[in-house]
Structure formats: C-alpha cells, structure tokens
Design a protein around this motif. Sequence first.
Motif, mmCIF file in Angstrom:
data_model
loop_
_atom_site.group_PDB
_atom_site.id
_atom_site.type_symbol
_atom_site.label_atom_id
_atom_site.label_comp_id
_atom_site.label_asym_id
_atom_site.label_seq_id
_atom_site.Cartn_x
_atom_site.Cartn_y
_atom_site.Cartn_z
ATOM 1 N N ARG A 102 0.833 -1.205 0.000
ATOM 2 C CA ARG A 102 0.000 0.000 0.000
ATOM 3 C C ARG A 102 0.872 1.262 0.000
ATOM 4 N NH1 ARG A 102 -5.264 1.105 1.595
ATOM 5 N NH2 ARG A 102 -5.499 -1.076 2.204
ATOM 6 N N ALA A 103 1.884 1.287 0.873
ATOM 7 C CA ALA A 103 2.701 2.492 1.017
ATOM 8 C C ALA A 103 3.439 2.835 -0.271
ATOM 9 C CB ALA A 103 3.690 2.314 2.163
ATOM 10 N N LEU A 104 3.980 1.827 -0.983
ATOM 11 C CA LEU A 104 4.756 2.114 -2.181
ATOM 12 C C LEU A 104 3.867 2.564 -3.337
ATOM 13 C CD1 LEU A 104 7.506 -0.666 -2.053
ATOM 14 C CD2 LEU A 104 7.772 1.788 -1.640
ATOM 15 N N TRP A 105 2.695 1.965 -3.491
ATOM 16 C CA TRP A 105 1.794 2.432 -4.547
ATOM 17 C C TRP A 105 1.291 3.830 -4.236
ATOM 18 C CZ3 TRP A 105 2.423 0.487 -8.950
ATOM 19 C CH2 TRP A 105 2.628 -0.889 -9.152
ATOM 20 N N TYR A 106 0.982 4.103 -2.972
ATOM 21 C CA TYR A 106 0.540 5.448 -2.602
ATOM 22 C C TYR A 106 1.662 6.466 -2.812
ATOM 23 C CZ TYR A 106 -3.951 4.008 -0.591
ATOM 24 O OH TYR A 106 -5.224 3.546 -0.415
ATOM 25 N N TYR A 107 2.891 6.063 -2.524
ATOM 26 C CA TYR A 107 4.020 6.953 -2.776
ATOM 27 C C TYR A 107 4.095 7.315 -4.257
ATOM 28 C CZ TYR A 107 8.741 8.304 -4.026
ATOM 29 O OH TYR A 107 9.804 8.965 -4.589
ATOM 30 N N LEU A 108 4.010 6.327 -5.146
ATOM 31 C CA LEU A 108 4.104 6.582 -6.581
ATOM 32 C C LEU A 108 2.996 7.516 -7.056
ATOM 33 C CD1 LEU A 108 4.950 2.939 -7.647
ATOM 34 C CD2 LEU A 108 6.480 4.897 -7.945
ATOM 35 N N CYS A 109 1.819 7.392 -6.444
ATOM 36 C CA CYS A 109 0.685 8.242 -6.837
ATOM 37 C C CYS A 109 0.743 9.622 -6.193
ATOM 38 C CB CYS A 109 -0.634 7.557 -6.466
ATOM 39 S SG CYS A 109 -1.019 6.098 -7.463
ATOM 40 N N SER A 110 1.745 9.875 -5.372
ATOM 41 C CA SER A 110 1.848 11.176 -4.689
ATOM 42 C C SER A 110 2.987 12.027 -5.224
ATOM 43 C CB SER A 110 2.059 10.950 -3.188
ATOM 44 O OG SER A 110 3.368 10.453 -2.926
ATOM 45 N N ILE A 111 3.745 11.537 -6.214
ATOM 46 C CA ILE A 111 4.891 12.281 -6.729
ATOM 47 C C ILE A 111 4.402 13.492 -7.516
ATOM 48 C CG2 ILE A 111 6.955 12.166 -8.180
ATOM 49 C CD1 ILE A 111 6.998 9.144 -7.681
ATOM 50 N N ASP A 112 4.911 14.657 -7.172
ATOM 51 C CA ASP A 112 4.531 15.872 -7.890
ATOM 52 C C ASP A 112 4.806 15.739 -9.382
ATOM 53 O OD1 ASP A 112 3.697 17.183 -5.634
ATOM 54 O OD2 ASP A 112 5.576 18.261 -5.308
ATOM 55 N N TRP A 113 3.874 16.257 -10.199
ATOM 56 C CA TRP A 113 3.936 16.312 -11.649
ATOM 57 C C TRP A 113 3.583 14.990 -12.322
ATOM 58 C CZ3 TRP A 113 9.267 19.132 -12.603
ATOM 59 C CH2 TRP A 113 9.228 20.397 -12.004
ATOM 60 N N VAL A 114 3.470 13.901 -11.576
ATOM 61 C CA VAL A 114 3.130 12.607 -12.161
ATOM 62 C C VAL A 114 1.618 12.465 -12.241
ATOM 63 C CG1 VAL A 114 3.134 10.110 -11.771
ATOM 64 C CG2 VAL A 114 5.251 11.425 -11.515
ATOM 65 N N VAL A 115 1.103 12.279 -13.456
ATOM 66 C CA VAL A 115 -0.340 12.111 -13.653
ATOM 67 C C VAL A 115 -0.699 10.691 -14.070
ATOM 68 C CG1 VAL A 115 -0.670 14.546 -14.211
ATOM 69 C CG2 VAL A 115 -0.239 12.898 -16.062
ATOM 70 N N ARG A 116 0.311 9.894 -14.443
ATOM 71 C CA ARG A 116 0.075 8.484 -14.787
ATOM 72 C C ARG A 116 1.162 7.632 -14.150
ATOM 73 N NH1 ARG A 116 -1.254 10.981 -19.454
ATOM 74 N NH2 ARG A 116 0.947 10.983 -20.089
ATOM 75 N N VAL A 117 0.764 6.467 -13.700
ATOM 76 C CA VAL A 117 1.715 5.485 -13.190
ATOM 77 C C VAL A 117 1.513 4.193 -13.972
ATOM 78 C CG1 VAL A 117 2.454 4.101 -11.226
ATOM 79 C CG2 VAL A 117 1.791 6.492 -10.873
ATOM 80 N N LYS A 118 2.560 3.739 -14.648
ATOM 81 C CA LYS A 118 2.514 2.438 -15.332
ATOM 82 C C LYS A 118 3.087 1.419 -14.367
ATOM 83 C CE LYS A 118 3.339 2.052 -19.714
ATOM 84 N NZ LYS A 118 1.975 1.788 -20.220
ATOM 85 N N SER A 119 2.321 0.385 -14.101
ATOM 86 C CA SER A 119 2.624 -0.522 -12.990
ATOM 87 C C SER A 119 3.775 -1.470 -13.253
ATOM 88 C CB SER A 119 1.379 -1.340 -12.634
ATOM 89 O OG SER A 119 1.105 -2.305 -13.650
ATOM 90 N N GLY A 120 4.195 -1.651 -14.527
ATOM 91 C CA GLY A 120 5.122 -2.736 -14.817
ATOM 92 C C GLY A 120 4.416 -4.071 -14.702
ATOM 93 N N TRP A 121 5.168 -5.172 -14.828
ATOM 94 C CA TRP A 121 4.566 -6.504 -14.830
ATOM 95 C C TRP A 121 4.082 -6.860 -13.437
ATOM 96 C CZ3 TRP A 121 9.884 -7.309 -17.091
ATOM 97 C CH2 TRP A 121 9.896 -6.990 -18.447
ATOM 98 N N ARG A 122 2.821 -7.230 -13.331
ATOM 99 C CA ARG A 122 2.224 -7.558 -12.041
ATOM 100 C C ARG A 122 1.470 -8.885 -12.134
ATOM 101 N NH1 ARG A 122 4.876 -5.530 -8.591
ATOM 102 N NH2 ARG A 122 3.231 -5.990 -7.093
ATOM 103 N N SER A 123 1.185 -9.420 -10.971
ATOM 104 C CA SER A 123 0.388 -10.646 -10.886
ATOM 105 C C SER A 123 -1.002 -10.398 -11.463
ATOM 106 C CB SER A 123 0.275 -11.076 -9.420
ATOM 107 O OG SER A 123 -0.710 -12.074 -9.266
#
Length: 421
Positions: free
Chosen positions: A266-287
Amino acid sequence: MSHPVPHDIDVRPIAEDEFADWQRALNTGFLLEPTLPPEILEVRRRNLASGRLLGAFDRGRCVATFRSFPQEVTAVGGTPVAADAITSVTVTPTHRRRGLLTRMMGSDLTAARERGDVVASLIAAEYPIYGRFGFGPATTTNEWTIDVPRAGFGPRGPAMPEDGGRVDLVDAEDVRKLGPELHERLRRGQPGAVSRDELWWQVNTGAVRFHADRWREPCYGVYRSADGEVEGMVAYRCDDTWGDAKQPLNTATVLGLMTVTPAAERALWYYLCSIDWVVRVKSGWRSPDDVLPLLLPDPRAARLTTQADWLWLRLLDVARAMEARSYPSAGELVLEVADAAGLAGGRYLLDVAPDGASCTPTSRSADLTLDVSDLARLWLGDESAERLAVLGRVREERAGAVRVADALLRTSRRPWCPDMF
C-alpha cells in the motif's frame, strides 16, 4: 537458393573464441544492431561465455543461438525446485525451417534431465513455438496504467502510512545490499517466482552494462516498517512531458516493485501516486490478481493495458515436480502423461495425504489423460483442468476426475513470475 540438409549444420556448445560470432547471431535474431561495442561485448564475454551456450554453425558462421543457466522456480507451498532456464533463443532468418531449434532444444533438455533438473523454464517471445517441445504457459502477467487525478485521492493526494512505517529513497548500492534478502523473502512465498543471481542485481542496477544504449539510472525507494525492517522496494523512472499550457503530464514507469507485507505494498503504490507532476503510473509486470486496482479509492482509474502469458514451464520429472508442491486437500488422481520427447511421460498416481504428497508410477487405470505441456499449465495452480477438458486438451477417463484435479491443483491466489530472463 540451395540449402544444406540440417545435419550439414553443426549444432554444439560454442568455443570461447566463437563468442563474438554467437553474440552477433543473437543480436541479428532479435533485430538489434549485429555488432556490439567492444566494451559491452567484453562484459558479456566475461559473464556468459563460460556458461551453457549452444550454437549452430554453417560453414563456420553462427546461424542460431541458445543459452540455458541454473535457476530455481518456487512451487506451490514455497519449495524451490531446480530449473533449466532457457533464453537467448534465435535462428538467423536465412536458416529457418531446418530443425535447428529442435536440435538445440533436444540437446539442452536431455542434459537438464540427466543433471536432475525438475523443470525447464522460459519467457516466450512468440506463443506458438514452445508447446511442441512440451512447454505450457504456467503464469500470466498484467500491467495497469493508473490515471492519478481520477484515482479518488483528492487534491492533497494519498495519505502516507500512519503505522510508523516510512518510504525512503535509496541509491543503487543500497539496492544491491538490501534487495537480495528481500527478494528471497518474496520468492519463498510466491509460487512461480524465480531465483536471481548476483549478476542480475549488477545488470539491473547499472553496475554491469550489458546493453549498448545509454544507461538511465532509475529512482529507488524502500519501505521500512516501524522497527526499521525493509519490507518493500520499488524502482521507477519518470519521463519529462508537459502540455501546451505548461501543465505537467509526466508518467512514472515502474521497473520493479516487490513487497512482503500488505503495508509495504500500500505504502509504495501510494508513494508513486503522490509524486509531484506525475499524472500516470505504469505498474510494470504484475500478478494477474494483484490487489493494486483495489488499493485505489476508485479502482477504475487503473486501466488494464497488458494481459499476456508469461512464465512457460516444461516438466522434466513429473514425480518430483508433483511431490514438491503443496495441496489444499487430500485426495488421489491417476494421470496418464504423454510426452513426445520421451523425457517425462508415463502413468502416475498422485496421492495427497495430510502429511504430504507422493507421486509414483502405477499400473492403475488413468483418471485423466493429458500432454506434459498441459500438466505444466496445471502445476502452479493457475489453469483449470475443467477448462482444458472443454478445449479437448485433457481427457477425462473417470467421471468427475476433472473436478478432483481442480480441487487438488488450483490455488487461492494465482502464481506470478516477476522476472524477465
């Protein structure tokens, strides 16, 4: 154009002084520049030339490539099994349809079986190729693209952990120190995960340069619990994209994210979604059953952009493979396994008891008949015997046997292989 008959072409392990020719054929097959810079070629020679490399040579020129290396694949229940990992498979366009891959694959799999490897593994660039060699797709991968403004976090973004944990940015050297132990914890609990050697960590953190294109250093973050234990790690890169009205439209692309606790995930995904100027997050390969979309207040903000087969397996020792994994309930099943290559076929009694499972040759009548490639689909618990029966890939010899197979073999969470190799 006249072609030599297949056995006029010499298929064999390469000599050390043939590595440059082998590498040129490899790059040609993968549609890359044929010749590597001398310094990159030398790095690859130092790290690869002493391994299990096969080549096909026509009049002294390498026209097909094949490499395998030792690996472990985590079975259901957490037991690692010895695997023959296959990669660098190419045939030069001028030499297709001559049986070169068949000869290289046959030589490698026979040697792997004699070594005592339980399975062979690979990531298939093309779907139709490997089924004829007894491989079956055993895991699936997904990729999501998160539309951060639509994720429902509000104008201040996602709240950071309140459990005493923290996300810290670290350097590549820290990743090489902290990553291997964290990955070992992950793969012990993740069916389908594979081992990583020291070279993997060096290449993927830029300490060893394997590729001719310029290395772009990622950003690295770790999640530490309240007591300071590292429970998660992420590597990501951001682009530099701005709209016409000077609006930031940047994308953070995850290169790898591994966690061993829900708090870290939870913490790492929330961190990625909180980075200034970032409007999209591509998850990479996931389960394929990753919890990522459901971590967002609005799961629809995570759009599925990739869904594909990933890790392919080939059973080399049916008895050891079936005994290595765990099962959710007791029961027994007689499997008639067909194997055109003669490596792992036969009739086996799988007997699952509360104290463990045994898998032994038997003369009892078969409950299910299937190819070794389809048993590979079932081994990690991702595929359904009933689905394969509908497709005609599994034949039910005793009424109700497919339901028994699914009750024994399927898992509550789907297997996943985080790695490309």
